[in-house]
Design an enzyme around this catalytic site. Structure first.
Site, PDB file in Angstrom:
ATOM      1  N   ASN A  10       0.869  -1.181   0.000  1.00 25.87           N
ATOM      2  CA  ASN A  10       0.000   0.000   0.000  1.00 25.87           C
ATOM      3  C   ASN A  10       0.904   1.228   0.000  1.00 25.87           C
ATOM      4  OD1 ASN A  10      -1.844   2.015   0.459  1.00 25.87           O
ATOM      5  ND2 ASN A  10      -2.299   1.436   2.586  1.00 25.87           N
ATOM      6  N   TRP A  11       1.054   1.827  -1.168  1.00 24.00           N
ATOM      7  CA  TRP A  11       1.992   2.952  -1.282  1.00 24.00           C
ATOM      8  C   TRP A  11       1.420   4.266  -0.759  1.00 24.00           C
ATOM      9  CZ3 TRP A  11       4.338   1.882  -6.850  1.00 24.00           C
ATOM     10  CH2 TRP A  11       5.240   0.813  -6.743  1.00 24.00           C
ATOM     11  N   LYS A  12       0.148   4.306  -0.462  1.00 24.65           N
ATOM     12  CA  LYS A  12      -0.468   5.541   0.049  1.00 24.65           C
ATOM     13  C   LYS A  12      -0.162   6.705  -0.910  1.00 24.65           C
ATOM     14  CE  LYS A  12      -0.159   3.470   4.579  1.00 24.65           C
ATOM     15  NZ  LYS A  12      -0.125   3.625   6.016  1.00 24.65           N
ATOM     16  N   HIS A  97      -9.489   1.634   4.464  1.00 23.67           N
ATOM     17  CA  HIS A  97      -8.241   1.804   5.224  1.00 23.67           C
ATOM     18  C   HIS A  97      -8.465   2.773   6.383  1.00 23.67           C
ATOM     19  CE1 HIS A  97      -4.169   3.012   6.235  1.00 23.67           C
ATOM     20  NE2 HIS A  97      -3.803   1.847   5.742  1.00 23.67           N
ATOM     21  N   GLU A  99      -6.861   5.188   7.396  1.00 25.29           N
ATOM     22  CA  GLU A  99      -6.667   6.606   7.040  1.00 25.29           C
ATOM     23  C   GLU A  99      -7.894   7.151   6.303  1.00 25.29           C
ATOM     24  OE1 GLU A  99      -2.866   5.927   5.167  1.00 25.29           O
ATOM     25  OE2 GLU A  99      -2.099   5.394   7.154  1.00 25.29           O
ATOM     26  N   GLU A 169      -5.673  -4.437  10.554  1.00 19.57           N
ATOM     27  CA  GLU A 169      -4.601  -3.475  10.807  1.00 19.57           C
ATOM     28  C   GLU A 169      -4.907  -2.696  12.082  1.00 19.57           C
ATOM     29  OE1 GLU A 169      -2.406  -2.295   6.977  1.00 19.57           O
ATOM     30  OE2 GLU A 169      -4.249  -1.137   6.996  1.00 19.57           O
ATOM     31  N   GLY A 175       2.309   2.671  10.667  1.00 19.93           N
ATOM     32  CA  GLY A 175       3.281   3.747  10.498  1.00 19.93           C
ATOM     33  C   GLY A 175       3.955   4.183  11.789  1.00 19.93           C
ATOM     34  N   SER A 215       3.234  -1.757  10.407  1.00 14.68           N
ATOM     35  CA  SER A 215       4.674  -1.827  10.647  1.00 14.68           C
ATOM     36  C   SER A 215       5.280  -3.198  10.354  1.00 14.68           C
ATOM     37  CB  SER A 215       5.006  -1.356  12.070  1.00 14.68           C
ATOM     38  OG  SER A 215       4.612  -0.001  12.242  1.00 14.68           O
ATOM     39  N   GLY A 236       2.798  -0.877   4.322  1.00 20.32           N
ATOM     40  CA  GLY A 236       2.915   0.524   3.934  1.00 20.32           C
ATOM     41  C   GLY A 236       4.376   0.902   3.732  1.00 20.32           C
ATOM     42  N   GLY A 237       4.952   1.551   4.732  1.00 16.59           N
ATOM     43  CA  GLY A 237       6.297   2.128   4.627  1.00 16.59           C
ATOM     44  C   GLY A 237       7.348   1.195   4.039  1.00 16.59           C
TER      45      GLY A 237
END
Ligand code: PGA
Length: 253
Positions: A10-12, A97, A99, A169, A175, A215, A236-237
């Site tokens: 998930n590159w956001k 998600h 966010e 999640e 994150g 994470s 993600g990251g």
């Protein structure tokens, strides 16, 4: 029941089309052929066509959007519909998600409409659920997760469920560098599966893939994936670097 692990990036709001191209240039060399796991990349909307172009002719990696409107078309400024995603080559869509829920006010009613629209279009929803730290500490974990599942899966038939991927999640792990321990993740994912069993029956619950997200890193992926109810990751990251995402995929295989 064997479930194929599915590892999604998930590159956001990261990765322009040219950055997407350089990621794929290196990543597709690592995975030129399909692996034992399903690999999915979710670039931002504007990078989807470039990703699809570079992924043409390979079947190792699938393409996902990060969100979708439930509306078919019309006066919805700034929105993207299922037909648009299909035309640029998407097969999956991340929905709900945390966010989207916390920053853009999406609730289970809206997310439920999106799940229906995604399935109707033949796209695979990656449906995100998860609790905040206050909810977990306040003893609300099971209530929150079952509400999210019941709300966002309302009106979905048992027969449709194996075509849906659930991503658990915990919001406090996204994150933050603070991963759920393998035991915490397993215990919670086992609970998520028990809710699916209550809603759709044991056979369906055993077939649905439940990812863990929050994470995930090359260093913790192997231990997490060894848990019986963890069927992949939403990353993600650590998915922004091709080598680090490749290491996570390898751990998942
Ligand atoms: P993270 O994000 O891996 O950076 O914690 C996961 C996600 O939000 O899907």
């Amino acid at each position: 029941m064997s479930r194929k692990n599915v590892i999604a990036a998930n590159w956001k709001m990261n990765m322009t089309p040219s950055e997407t191209a350089s990621f794929l240039d290196s990543f597709l060399k690592t995975f030129p052929e399909p692996t034992a796991v399903e690999i999915v990349l979710a670039p931002p909307f504007v990078s989807l066509p470039k990703a699809a172009e570079l992924m043409a002719g390979q079947s190792a990696v699938g393409l996902s959007a990060q969100n979708m409107s439930h509306e078919a078309s019309g006066a919805f400024t700034g929105e993207i519909n299922a037909a648009m995603l299909k035309e640029v080559g998407c097969q999956y869509v991340i929905l709900g998600h945390s966010e989207r829920r916390s920053l853009y006010g999406e609730n289970d009613v809206v997310i439920n409409k999106k799940v229906h629209a995604t399935l109707a279009a033949g796209l695979v929803p990656i449906l995100c659920i998860g609790e905040s730290l206050e909810e977990r500490d306040g003893g609300q974990l099971e209530f929150v997760l079952s509400q999210q599942l019941e709300g966002s899966l309302a009106g979905i038939d048992a027969a449709q469920m194996p075509g849906i991927i659930i991503a658990y999640e915990p919001v406090w792990a996204i994150g933050t560098g603070r991963t759920a321990t393998p035991d915490q993740a397993q215990e919670t994912q086992c609970y998520v599966r028990s809710v699916l069993e209550r809603l759709f029956g044991g056979e369906v619950a055993a077939a649905v893939r439940i990812q863990y997200g929050g994470s995930v890193k090359p260093g913790n992926a192997a231990e997490l994936i060894s848990q019986p109810d963890i069927d992949g990751f939403l990353v993600g990251g650590a998915s922004l670097d091709p080598a680090s995402f490749a290491d996570i995929v390898k751990a998942g295989a």
